[in-house]
Design an enzyme around this catalytic site. Structure first.
Site, PDB file in Angstrom:
ATOM      1  N   CYS A  50       0.853  -1.201   0.000  1.00  0.00           N
ATOM      2  CA  CYS A  50       0.000   0.000   0.000  1.00  0.00           C
ATOM      3  C   CYS A  50       0.881   1.240   0.000  1.00  0.00           C
ATOM      4  O   CYS A  50       0.590   2.220  -0.712  1.00  0.00           O
ATOM      5  CB  CYS A  50      -0.911   0.015   1.220  1.00  0.00           C
TER       6      CYS A  50
ATOM      7  N   ASP B 181      10.587  -5.900  -9.120  1.00  0.00           N
ATOM      8  CA  ASP B 181      10.859  -6.615  -7.879  1.00  0.00           C
ATOM      9  C   ASP B 181      12.268  -6.266  -7.398  1.00  0.00           C
ATOM     10  O   ASP B 181      13.217  -6.227  -8.181  1.00  0.00           O
ATOM     11  CB  ASP B 181      10.718  -8.132  -8.082  1.00  0.00           C
TER      12      ASP B 181
ATOM     13  N   HIS C 269      -6.172  -2.207  -1.069  1.00  0.00           N
ATOM     14  CA  HIS C 269      -5.607  -3.363  -0.384  1.00  0.00           C
ATOM     15  C   HIS C 269      -6.509  -4.592  -0.490  1.00  0.00           C
ATOM     16  O   HIS C 269      -7.681  -4.563  -0.130  1.00  0.00           O
ATOM     17  CB  HIS C 269      -5.389  -3.047   1.105  1.00  0.00           C
TER      18      HIS C 269
ATOM     19  N   ASN D 274       1.581 -16.011  -5.099  1.00  0.00           N
ATOM     20  CA  ASN D 274       1.675 -16.877  -3.933  1.00  0.00           C
ATOM     21  C   ASN D 274       0.600 -16.466  -2.938  1.00  0.00           C
ATOM     22  O   ASN D 274       0.428 -15.277  -2.657  1.00  0.00           O
ATOM     23  CB  ASN D 274       3.068 -16.749  -3.303  1.00  0.00           C
TER      24      ASN D 274
ATOM     25  N   GLY E  89       4.571 -19.411  -0.046  1.00  0.00           N
ATOM     26  CA  GLY E  89       5.687 -18.504  -0.290  1.00  0.00           C
ATOM     27  C   GLY E  89       5.328 -17.029  -0.288  1.00  0.00           C
ATOM     28  O   GLY E  89       6.152 -16.196  -0.664  1.00  0.00           O
TER      29      GLY E  89
ATOM     30  N   HIS F  20      -0.222  -8.421   0.594  1.00  0.00           N
ATOM     31  CA  HIS F  20      -1.024  -7.542  -0.286  1.00  0.00           C
ATOM     32  C   HIS F  20      -0.981  -8.229  -1.642  1.00  0.00           C
ATOM     33  O   HIS F  20       0.117  -8.494  -2.171  1.00  0.00           O
ATOM     34  CB  HIS F  20      -0.398  -6.132  -0.321  1.00  0.00           C
TER      35      HIS F  20
ATOM     36  N   HIS G 100      -0.465  -9.607  -5.106  1.00  0.00           N
ATOM     37  CA  HIS G 100       0.457  -9.184  -6.163  1.00  0.00           C
ATOM     38  C   HIS G 100       0.664 -10.320  -7.140  1.00  0.00           C
ATOM     39  O   HIS G 100       0.647 -11.497  -6.762  1.00  0.00           O
ATOM     40  CB  HIS G 100       1.802  -8.716  -5.601  1.00  0.00           C
TER      41      HIS G 100
HETATM   42  P1  AMP Z   1       5.917 -12.929  -2.292  1.00  0.00           P
HETATM   43  O1  AMP Z   1       7.107 -13.508  -1.563  1.00  0.00           O
HETATM   44  O2  AMP Z   1       5.280 -13.820  -3.296  1.00  0.00           O
HETATM   45  O3  AMP Z   1       4.932 -12.354  -1.293  1.00  0.00           O
HETATM   46  O4  AMP Z   1       6.486 -11.711  -3.139  1.00  0.00           O
HETATM   47  C1  AMP Z   1       6.888 -10.527  -2.551  1.00  0.00           C
HETATM   48  C2  AMP Z   1       7.905  -9.936  -3.464  1.00  0.00           C
HETATM   49  O5  AMP Z   1       8.071  -8.575  -3.101  1.00  0.00           O
HETATM   50  C3  AMP Z   1       9.286 -10.580  -3.380  1.00  0.00           C
HETATM   51  O6  AMP Z   1       9.643 -11.090  -4.666  1.00  0.00           O
HETATM   52  C4  AMP Z   1      10.199  -9.446  -2.928  1.00  0.00           C
HETATM   53  O7  AMP Z   1      11.453  -9.480  -3.543  1.00  0.00           O
HETATM   54  C5  AMP Z   1       9.399  -8.223  -3.335  1.00  0.00           C
HETATM   55  N1  AMP Z   1       9.655  -7.030  -2.563  1.00  0.00           N
HETATM   56  C6  AMP Z   1       9.713  -6.909  -1.216  1.00  0.00           C
HETATM   57  N2  AMP Z   1       9.941  -5.635  -0.874  1.00  0.00           N
HETATM   58  C7  AMP Z   1      10.029  -4.925  -2.022  1.00  0.00           C
HETATM   59  C8  AMP Z   1      10.264  -3.554  -2.333  1.00  0.00           C
HETATM   60  N3  AMP Z   1      10.448  -2.629  -1.370  1.00  0.00           N
HETATM   61  N4  AMP Z   1      10.313  -3.181  -3.628  1.00  0.00           N
HETATM   62  C9  AMP Z   1      10.129  -4.107  -4.607  1.00  0.00           C
HETATM   63  N5  AMP Z   1       9.886  -5.409  -4.381  1.00  0.00           N
HETATM   64  C10 AMP Z   1       9.852  -5.823  -3.106  1.00  0.00           C
HETATM   65 ZN    ZN Z   2      -1.794  -3.278   1.219  1.00  0.00          ZN
END
Ligand code: AMP
Ligand code: ZN
Length: 112
Positions: free
Chosen positions: A7, A30, A46, A85, A91, A96, A98
């Site tokens: 968010c 990412d 959200h 995920n 995982g 949030h 994505h």
């Molecule tokens: P998941 O583990 O499927 O919930 O994916 C979360 C993703 O968010 C991971 O691939 C992280 O590398 C990515 N992530 C976490 N923090 C950030 C950030 N500040 N900017 C960009 N990506 C992020």
């Molecule tokens: Zn959120």
């Protein structure tokens, strides 16, 4: 949601490398890429995960996939993987919704 990382990224409170933005969704690189191309598409509103999609909020999911198609086309990417995920065992580390979009390398199946 006030204490949610994505968010805060969607609102610009936390910086990110923007790939695309409109009123409904935000896409950004990412921070820990798992493929030569790896970006995330999130709804600005959200939603915790795929497990919280309802008839009331599901339109943004169709829009997110429309944007995934548009952005990959603009990037010249034809082969890619979309992953979401749902829950810690699957995982999910950021609660949030994505969609990961991964491309630029051979992918294996089934995923680990
Ligand atoms: P998941 O583990 O499927 O919930 O994916 C979360 C993703 O968010 C991971 O691939 C992280 O590398 C990515 N992530 C976490 N923090 C950030 C950030 N500040 N900017 C960009 N990506 C992020
Ligand atoms: Zn959120």
């Amino acid at each position: 949601m006030s204490d949610c990382l994505f968010c805060k990224i969607a609102s610009g409170e936390i910086p990110s490398s923007k790939v695309y933005e409109d009123d409904l969704v935000y896409a950004f690189l990412d921070i820990d890429p798992q493929a030569p191309t790896h970006f995330l598409v999130i709804p600005k509103a959200h939603i915790g995960s795929c497990g919280e999609i309802t008839p009331e909020n599901s339109a943004v999911v169709a829009h997110a996939f429309e944007i995934i198609s548009q952005v990959t086309r603009q990037m010249g990417i034809t082969d890619f993987r979309v992953v979401s995920n749902c829950g810690p065992q699957a995982g999910q580390s950021v609660p949030h919704l994505h969609f990961h979009v991964l491309a630029g390398r051979d992918m294996t199946w089934p995923p680990g």
